[in-house]
Design a protein around this motif. Structure first.
Motif, PDB file in Angstrom:
ATOM      1  N   GLY A 160       0.838  -1.191   0.000  1.00  0.00           N
ATOM      2  CA  GLY A 160       0.000   0.000   0.000  1.00  0.00           C
ATOM      3  C   GLY A 160       0.875   1.243   0.000  1.00  0.00           C
ATOM      4  N   ALA A 161       0.240   2.407  -0.174  1.00  0.00           N
ATOM      5  CA  ALA A 161       0.987   3.642  -0.413  1.00  0.00           C
ATOM      6  C   ALA A 161       1.870   4.060   0.760  1.00  0.00           C
ATOM      7  CB  ALA A 161       0.016   4.765  -0.769  1.00  0.00           C
ATOM      8  N   GLU A 162       1.310   4.108   1.969  1.00  0.00           N
ATOM      9  CA  GLU A 162       2.060   4.697   3.080  1.00  0.00           C
ATOM     10  C   GLU A 162       3.283   3.855   3.464  1.00  0.00           C
ATOM     11  OE1 GLU A 162       1.073   7.054   7.170  1.00  0.00           O
ATOM     12  OE2 GLU A 162      -0.106   5.252   6.770  1.00  0.00           O
ATOM     13  N   LYS A 163       3.120   2.564   3.556  1.00  0.00           N
ATOM     14  CA  LYS A 163       4.245   1.722   3.947  1.00  0.00           C
ATOM     15  C   LYS A 163       5.285   1.631   2.826  1.00  0.00           C
ATOM     16  CE  LYS A 163       1.637  -0.938   7.336  1.00  0.00           C
ATOM     17  NZ  LYS A 163       1.014  -2.241   7.670  1.00  0.00           N
ATOM     18  N   ALA A 164       4.815   1.659   1.578  1.00  0.00           N
ATOM     19  CA  ALA A 164       5.773   1.693   0.468  1.00  0.00           C
ATOM     20  C   ALA A 164       6.595   2.975   0.519  1.00  0.00           C
ATOM     21  CB  ALA A 164       5.046   1.579  -0.870  1.00  0.00           C
ATOM     22  N   LYS A 165       5.952   4.083   0.852  1.00  0.00           N
ATOM     23  CA  LYS A 165       6.690   5.341   0.996  1.00  0.00           C
ATOM     24  C   LYS A 165       7.683   5.265   2.147  1.00  0.00           C
ATOM     25  CE  LYS A 165       3.044   8.228  -0.979  1.00  0.00           C
ATOM     26  NZ  LYS A 165       1.968   9.215  -0.703  1.00  0.00           N
ATOM     27  N   ARG A 166       7.277   4.625   3.243  1.00  0.00           N
ATOM     28  CA  ARG A 166       8.194   4.476   4.372  1.00  0.00           C
ATOM     29  C   ARG A 166       9.496   3.792   3.928  1.00  0.00           C
ATOM     30  NH1 ARG A 166      11.786   2.431   6.779  1.00  0.00           N
ATOM     31  NH2 ARG A 166      11.874   1.359   8.773  1.00  0.00           N
ATOM     32  N   MET A 167       9.387   2.794   3.039  1.00  0.00           N
ATOM     33  CA  MET A 167      10.576   2.073   2.591  1.00  0.00           C
ATOM     34  C   MET A 167      11.341   2.828   1.508  1.00  0.00           C
ATOM     35  SD  MET A 167      10.813  -0.556   4.486  1.00  0.00           S
ATOM     36  CE  MET A 167      12.205  -1.235   3.598  1.00  0.00           C
ATOM     37  N   LEU A 168      10.644   3.375   0.526  1.00  0.00           N
ATOM     38  CA  LEU A 168      11.333   3.956  -0.627  1.00  0.00           C
ATOM     39  C   LEU A 168      11.743   5.405  -0.421  1.00  0.00           C
ATOM     40  CD1 LEU A 168       9.337   2.318  -3.547  1.00  0.00           C
ATOM     41  CD2 LEU A 168      11.440   1.556  -2.448  1.00  0.00           C
ATOM     42  N   LEU A 169      11.202   6.070   0.589  1.00  0.00           N
ATOM     43  CA  LEU A 169      11.657   7.436   0.893  1.00  0.00           C
ATOM     44  C   LEU A 169      12.810   7.428   1.892  1.00  0.00           C
ATOM     45  CD1 LEU A 169       8.245   9.345   1.075  1.00  0.00           C
ATOM     46  CD2 LEU A 169       9.767   9.021  -0.885  1.00  0.00           C
ATOM     47  N   THR A 170      13.174   6.245   2.378  1.00  0.00           N
ATOM     48  CA  THR A 170      14.331   6.116   3.260  1.00  0.00           C
ATOM     49  C   THR A 170      15.425   5.250   2.652  1.00  0.00           C
ATOM     50  OG1 THR A 170      13.461   4.150   4.383  1.00  0.00           O
ATOM     51  CG2 THR A 170      12.880   6.310   5.326  1.00  0.00           C
ATOM     52  N   GLY A 171      15.050   4.274   1.830  1.00  0.00           N
ATOM     53  CA  GLY A 171      16.013   3.309   1.326  1.00  0.00           C
ATOM     54  C   GLY A 171      16.505   2.369   2.401  1.00  0.00           C
ATOM     55  N   ASP A 172      15.734   2.183   3.458  1.00  0.00           N
ATOM     56  CA  ASP A 172      16.149   1.341   4.576  1.00  0.00           C
ATOM     57  C   ASP A 172      16.135  -0.145   4.203  1.00  0.00           C
ATOM     58  OD1 ASP A 172      16.488   3.484   6.248  1.00  0.00           O
ATOM     59  OD2 ASP A 172      14.592   3.214   7.331  1.00  0.00           O
ATOM     60  N   LYS A 173      16.988  -0.906   4.873  1.00  0.00           N
ATOM     61  CA  LYS A 173      16.894  -2.366   4.887  1.00  0.00           C
ATOM     62  C   LYS A 173      16.179  -2.770   6.174  1.00  0.00           C
ATOM     63  CE  LYS A 173      21.269  -3.502   4.789  1.00  0.00           C
ATOM     64  NZ  LYS A 173      22.005  -2.234   4.684  1.00  0.00           N
ATOM     65  N   ILE A 174      15.343  -3.785   6.074  1.00  0.00           N
ATOM     66  CA  ILE A 174      14.666  -4.305   7.258  1.00  0.00           C
ATOM     67  C   ILE A 174      14.863  -5.813   7.306  1.00  0.00           C
ATOM     68  CG2 ILE A 174      12.960  -2.448   7.403  1.00  0.00           C
ATOM     69  CD1 ILE A 174      10.970  -4.288   5.989  1.00  0.00           C
ATOM     70  N   ASP A 175      14.747  -6.383   8.506  1.00  0.00           N
ATOM     71  CA  ASP A 175      14.914  -7.825   8.604  1.00  0.00           C
ATOM     72  C   ASP A 175      13.589  -8.541   8.348  1.00  0.00           C
ATOM     73  OD1 ASP A 175      13.402  -7.747  10.985  1.00  0.00           O
ATOM     74  OD2 ASP A 175      15.166  -7.851  12.278  1.00  0.00           O
ATOM     75  N   GLY A 176      13.658  -9.870   8.337  1.00  0.00           N
ATOM     76  CA  GLY A 176      12.480 -10.657   8.018  1.00  0.00           C
ATOM     77  C   GLY A 176      11.323 -10.409   8.959  1.00  0.00           C
ATOM     78  N   ARG A 177      11.620 -10.222  10.243  1.00  0.00           N
ATOM     79  CA  ARG A 177      10.543 -10.004  11.222  1.00  0.00           C
ATOM     80  C   ARG A 177       9.759  -8.742  10.889  1.00  0.00           C
ATOM     81  NH1 ARG A 177      15.107 -11.156  14.264  1.00  0.00           N
ATOM     82  NH2 ARG A 177      15.129 -13.147  15.384  1.00  0.00           N
ATOM     83  N   GLU A 178      10.486  -7.647  10.612  1.00  0.00           N
ATOM     84  CA  GLU A 178       9.798  -6.393  10.314  1.00  0.00           C
ATOM     85  C   GLU A 178       9.071  -6.473   8.980  1.00  0.00           C
ATOM     86  OE1 GLU A 178      10.546  -1.538  10.179  1.00  0.00           O
ATOM     87  OE2 GLU A 178      12.203  -2.883  10.706  1.00  0.00           O
TER      88      GLU A 178
END
Length: 285
Positions: A160-178
């Protein structure tokens, strides 16, 4: 040496990325070999489900920047200026279609992620129907900070839009749990149970007739595709080329040539370099 392996194992087709010495990084050949393996499994009337995995320490570490930087490929990730946007688009769109063979296959594809599924590797993992990660595995699209736009756009369709923005506006890596908690992947399991979890899921699907699997997948995919997936992917593929040939993208390339890819990537992902001004960031302002 084959860069993507295919093995028929009863009702399961096993597809394995096979460049373990570079964490299965993407070169000119791997995307096409991937789609060829998918087509082979899809055409086999005995195979009900596919498992996609990676040899070695990671699923896929994205595009092989050293391979392209050293001019070993037929294609240039960054062209000399003035650049030809249609040449760039043709190359990246073709790769996107190879990745999307996982999505378009008639039969379900389960992706098993260990180690890393980052940058272009995340594009591959997220095109599968079901993705299962190890708890310590990492996923992300770090080039969103500088030098990339995910051409499959699967982040928005999964999150969805908001969570996709959270990832692509930061470029963060997250682990499997998150990743599992935010709904990016189906689930995350302890690393030592990842194989068993994926096998159990595949064996469960393999008991369903192929025509049933195909119809359910087609209906679900149609609902997503009707929202304009192809148009979004075309725009993302165009933007991906622009990111690499923008002033910031060119500064990133020049910086990597001066201090090496690893240092430039550390500066990009750590936010310690101003790519617009082409200079280190002064922490005091």
């Amino acid at each position: 040496m084959k860069k993507v392996l295919f093995e028929k194992d009863g009702r399961i087709g096993r597809i394995t990325l096979n460049r373990p010495d570079v964490m299965n990084a993407i070169d000119d050949d791997l995307p096409q070999e991937l789609s060829e393996a998918v087509a082979k499994a899809d055409a086999d009337r005995d195979i009900h489900v596919m498992i996609l995995s990676g040899n070695g320490p990671a699923f896929c570490a994205g595009y092989d920047l050293t391979y392209y930087a050293e001019g070993n490929g037929k294609n240039e990730i960054t062209q000399k200026m003035p650049w030809d946007p249609m040449q760039d688009y043709a190359f990246m769109w073709q790769n996107t279609q190879h990745f999307m063979s996982l999505w378009r296959a008639m039969k379900p594809v389960i992706c098993k992620v260990h180690g890393f599924a980052v940058a272009g590797g995340s594009d591959i993992a997220l095109c599968a129907d079901v993705t299962i990660m190890g708890d310590t595995a990492k996923i992300g699209y770090m080039p969103a900070r500088v030098w990339g736009c995910p051409t499959t756009a699967m982040w928005v369709y999964r999150l969805g839009a908001e969570k996709a923005k959270r990832m692509l506006l930061t470029g963060d890596k997250i682990d499997g749990r998150e990743a599992a908690a935010m709904g990016l992947v189906l689930k995350s399991v302890p690393d030592d149970t990842l194989d068993a979890e994926v096998e159990a899921m595949a064996e469960r699907m393999a008991t369903v007739p192929i025509n049933q699997l195909t119809m359910q997948k087609m209906v679900i995919n149609q609902a997503v595709e009707a929202s304009g997936m192809e148009s979004t992917q075309r725009l993302a593929t165009i933007f991906d080329g622009i990111t690499r040939h923008s002033p910031e993208g060119l500064n990133f390339k020049h910086r990597s040539e001066n201090v090496g890819w690893k240092q430039a990537v550390r500066e990009r992902d750590g936010g310690t370099y101003d790519w617009t001004e082409d200079r280190p960031i002064n922490p005091k302002g």
